[in-house]
Design a protein around this motif. Structure first.
Motif: not given
Length: 97
Positions: A5-10, A18-25, A65-72
Motif C-alpha cells: 500500500f505504501s508503494h502504491f501511494t508513492y 508516501l503513506v507509511v507507518d500503517i498499523q491495523g488489523v 506490488c507485482e500484481f498492481l504492476k507497480l514500478a519495481p
C-alpha cells in the motif's frame, strides 16, 4: 500488505507523497504517517524526502506490488514470497487454465 500500500501511494502520487507507518488489523489500516516531497503538512512525523528515501531503500517488492504492476523498488528474488493475491487473480491464471 501495508508495504505494498505504501508503494502504491508513492507511485500514485507521482513520488510526491508516501503513506507509511500503517498499523491495523486485517485490512483496516489506522494511524498512518505521510511523508511529502516538500516536507510540508502532515505533522511533525513528515520526514520529507529523507523519509521517502528510507522507504525506497528498505522496501522489498512482493507479489502484491507485482500484481498492481507497480514500478519495481528493490525487487524480491522470490516475488511470491509473502502475501499473495488469490490464485484466480494471478496475472497468469488465464494462461494456466
Amino acid at each position: 500488505t501495508p508495504q505494498a500500500f505504501s508503494h502504491f501511494t508513492y507511485e500514485a502520487s507521482g513520488h510526491k507523497l508516501l503513506v507509511v507507518d500503517i498499523q491495523g488489523v486485517n485490512d483496516m489500516y489506522t494511524d498512518p504517517q505521510i511523508h511529502s516531497s516538500d516536507a510540508k503538512g502532515f505533522g511533525q512525523g513528515n520526514l520529507g524526502k529523507a523519509g521517502m528515501r528510507k522507504f525506497v531503500e528498505s522496501h522489498q517488492c512482493n507479489a502484491i506490488c507485482e500484481f498492481l504492476k507497480l514500478a519495481p523498488i528493490n525487487p524480491n528474488d522470490d516475488p511470491m514470497k509473502g502475501t499473495t493475491p488469490k490464485p484466480e487473480l494471478h496475472l497468469d491464471a488465464d494462461a494456466a487454465a
